[in-house]
Design an enzyme around this catalytic site. Structure first.
Site, PDB file in Angstrom:
ATOM      1  N   GLY A   1       0.821  -1.205   0.000  1.00 50.66           N
ATOM      2  CA  GLY A   1       0.000   0.000   0.000  1.00 50.66           C
ATOM      3  C   GLY A   1       0.854   1.254   0.000  1.00 50.66           C
ATOM      4  O   GLY A   1       1.952   1.272   0.555  1.00 50.66           O
TER       5      GLY A   1
ATOM      6  N   THR B   1       4.780   1.888   6.356  1.00 52.10           N
ATOM      7  CA  THR B   1       3.383   1.496   6.455  1.00 52.10           C
ATOM      8  C   THR B   1       2.698   2.463   7.407  1.00 52.10           C
ATOM      9  O   THR B   1       3.278   2.843   8.429  1.00 52.10           O
ATOM     10  CB  THR B   1       3.177   0.056   6.969  1.00 52.10           C
ATOM     11  OG1 THR B   1       1.778  -0.167   7.206  1.00 52.10           O
ATOM     12  CG2 THR B   1       3.924  -0.222   8.260  1.00 52.10           C
TER      13      THR B   1
ATOM     14  N   ASP C   1       0.411   1.594   9.229  1.00 46.91           N
ATOM     15  CA  ASP C   1      -0.013   0.760  10.349  1.00 46.91           C
ATOM     16  C   ASP C   1       0.990   0.758  11.508  1.00 46.91           C
ATOM     17  O   ASP C   1       0.635   0.383  12.623  1.00 46.91           O
ATOM     18  CB  ASP C   1      -0.236  -0.685   9.899  1.00 46.91           C
ATOM     19  CG  ASP C   1      -1.275  -0.807   8.800  1.00 46.91           C
ATOM     20  OD1 ASP C   1      -2.044   0.142   8.602  1.00 46.91           O
ATOM     21  OD2 ASP C   1      -1.301  -1.869   8.137  1.00 46.91           O
TER      22      ASP C   1
ATOM     23  N   ARG D   1     -25.111  12.790  19.350  1.00 47.20           N
ATOM     24  CA  ARG D   1     -24.993  11.462  18.752  1.00 47.20           C
ATOM     25  C   ARG D   1     -23.793  10.699  19.285  1.00 47.20           C
ATOM     26  O   ARG D   1     -22.853  11.278  19.844  1.00 47.20           O
ATOM     27  CB  ARG D   1     -24.805  11.595  17.230  1.00 47.20           C
ATOM     28  CG  ARG D   1     -26.047  11.945  16.451  1.00 47.20           C
ATOM     29  CD  ARG D   1     -25.687  12.215  15.000  1.00 47.20           C
ATOM     30  NE  ARG D   1     -26.874  12.361  14.164  1.00 47.20           N
ATOM     31  CZ  ARG D   1     -26.865  12.909  12.948  1.00 47.20           C
ATOM     32  NH1 ARG D   1     -25.732  13.361  12.445  1.00 47.20           N
ATOM     33  NH2 ARG D   1     -27.980  12.980  12.253  1.00 47.20           N
TER      34      ARG D   1
ATOM     35  N   MET E   1      -7.918   2.832   9.927  1.00 52.40           N
ATOM     36  CA  MET E   1      -7.089   1.751   9.399  1.00 52.40           C
ATOM     37  C   MET E   1      -6.091   1.254  10.451  1.00 52.40           C
ATOM     38  O   MET E   1      -6.002   1.773  11.544  1.00 52.40           O
ATOM     39  CB  MET E   1      -6.352   2.218   8.143  1.00 52.40           C
ATOM     40  CG  MET E   1      -7.216   2.251   6.892  1.00 52.40           C
ATOM     41  SD  MET E   1      -6.235   2.750   5.446  1.00 52.40           S
ATOM     42  CE  MET E   1      -7.345   2.267   4.131  1.00 52.40           C
ATOM     43  N   GLY E   2      -5.324   0.246  10.061  1.00 52.84           N
ATOM     44  CA  GLY E   2      -4.326  -0.305  10.963  1.00 52.84           C
ATOM     45  C   GLY E   2      -4.147  -1.794  10.830  1.00 52.84           C
ATOM     46  O   GLY E   2      -3.297  -2.393  11.481  1.00 52.84           O
ATOM     47  N   HIS E   3      -4.976  -2.414   9.984  1.00 51.80           N
ATOM     48  CA  HIS E   3      -4.892  -3.859   9.756  1.00 51.80           C
ATOM     49  C   HIS E   3      -5.058  -4.587  11.086  1.00 51.80           C
ATOM     50  O   HIS E   3      -6.095  -4.472  11.714  1.00 51.80           O
ATOM     51  CB  HIS E   3      -3.586  -4.204   9.044  1.00 51.80           C
ATOM     52  CG  HIS E   3      -3.672  -5.452   8.214  1.00 51.80           C
ATOM     53  ND1 HIS E   3      -4.576  -5.587   7.172  1.00 51.80           N
ATOM     54  CD2 HIS E   3      -2.990  -6.618   8.280  1.00 51.80           C
ATOM     55  CE1 HIS E   3      -4.431  -6.783   6.638  1.00 51.80           C
ATOM     56  NE2 HIS E   3      -3.480  -7.431   7.294  1.00 51.80           N
TER      57      HIS E   3
END
Length: 361
Positions: A13, A134, A136, A171, A178-180
């Site tokens: 990615g 990454t 992540d 609300r 993200m972060g896998h």
């Protein structure tokens, strides 16, 4: 002596800071060591298909601040390359093209999958140097990774913006980050933005406990809550979200969004507060890299050129504080750096009253 000739590719990615790293490797290799640099298009697929270009100093000018990667990227793996309707092991073709290009080293910028592919190519006899990138932040044996700081800043700003609409409409806002399989991005963004609940893969959550935390906020006069959820955070049991075991493993779209959507509905039902889901998705990968990512990429990139010049083989250039270290790719491949439950970020979350989905001592 013939100048060294190196190839460079970006795989997996995209991450902010890749161009800064390409620039650093190239400018240092060319300007300091007199090497020749070959850019390889679209990751390992480009090396299989021999789609390459010479990278001169002019090609590296003006790319420091750009997001994405000027070389393009792909998630293709040399040993499992899709060709038409077949998946073929193209390792031998990679080795052949490496030899035909007269490369002394191949510099690979990538994450976990890239490091596994790099190890396979090392086993096949190639010299590989890697740089950890990454969003992540889950690569083992490095303090941080190229792209993480920018993604963290984007996710934090997004949650900052969601506070106003959550407050205005009373609300629950559930925001998926993200972060896998690692919670670094969600935990960091949740801490930095003042989220009320943070759910990460390392801590399977209790839905009732989360709902009670939100109810307590509501009774205390706080009419809204922000719930930051890592894309692969999971409940302690799929049944907690009204899911079957079969449904919870059903397909890529469900894997990344289904449990979070179910969580949103479940929290609305349990708290009787209106709940909305926001999935940040690939916006976290885009845009201009932060100064931190640019300087990190520059440090790691120049250290990568130094490693080639010093004759290093099969190593990743890791971040160590403000310095760097060389780590065997074999120690990195197949490993994942997850959030330790005694990490300072976890302890800070606990001590500031942030709900992590389960009680913490």
């Amino acid at each position: 002596m013939t100048p060294r000739r190196i190839g460079i590719l970006t795989a997996g990615g995209d991450s902010p800071g890749l161009n800064a790293a390409i620039r650093a490797v190239g400018k240092s290799a060319i300007g300091r060591y007199g090497m020749r640099v070959v850019g390889i298009r679209d990751g390992f697929r480009g090396l299989v298909e021999n789609r390459v270009e010479e990278l001169e100093s002019e090609a590296l000018a003006g790319i420091l601040t750009r997001g994405g990667t000027i070389l393009g990227t792909s998630r293709d793996k040399p040993h499992k390359l899709r060709v038409g309707d077949q998946t073929i092991d193209m390792t031998a073709r990679v080795c052949e093209n490496y030899a035909n290009l007269h490369l002394d080293a191949l510099v690979c910028l990538g994450g976990g999958g890239t490091h596994s592919s790099a190890q396979r190519l090392l086993d096949a006899g190639l010299n590989i140097i890697t740089l950890p990138k990454t969003i992540d932040n889950d690569i083992a044996h490095t303090d941080t990774t190229i792209g993480f700081d920018t993604a963290l800043s984007i996710a934090t700003e997004a949650i900052d913006r969601l506070h106003s609409t959550a407050h205005s409409h009373h609300r629950i806002i559930v925001v998926q980050i993200m972060g896998h399989n690692a919670g670094w991005l969600t935990l960091g963004a949740g801490l930095a933005s003042g989220a009320d609940v943070v759910l990460i893969p390392e801590l399977p959550y209790d839905v009732e406990y989360v709902a009670e935390s939100i109810r307590q906020r509501s009774m205390g006069g706080h009419g809204f809550s922000i719930v930051a959820v890592a894309e692969r955070a999971k409940p302690q049991s799929p049944a907690d979200l009204g899911l079957t075991d079969e449904a919870s493993t059903g397909g890529l779209a469900f894997e990344f969004a289904g449990p979070t959507l179910a969580l949103t509905h479940r929290l609305e039902s349990l708290t009787r507060l209106e709940a909305r889901l926001t999935i940040l998705g690939h916006v976290q990968r885009g845009g201009t890299p932060t100064a931190t990512d640019r300087t990190l990429a520059t440090r790691l990139g120049t250290a990568g050129a130094d490693a080639v010049a010093d004759g290093a083989r099969g190593v990743m250039v890791a971040a160590r504080g403000e310095s760097t270290a060389l780590v065997d790719v074999a120690a990195v491949a197949g490993q994942r750096k997850t959030v330790p439950l005694d990490h300072p970020w976890i302890l800070a979350a606990r001590d500031t009253g942030l709900c992590l989905g389960v009680p913490l001592d």
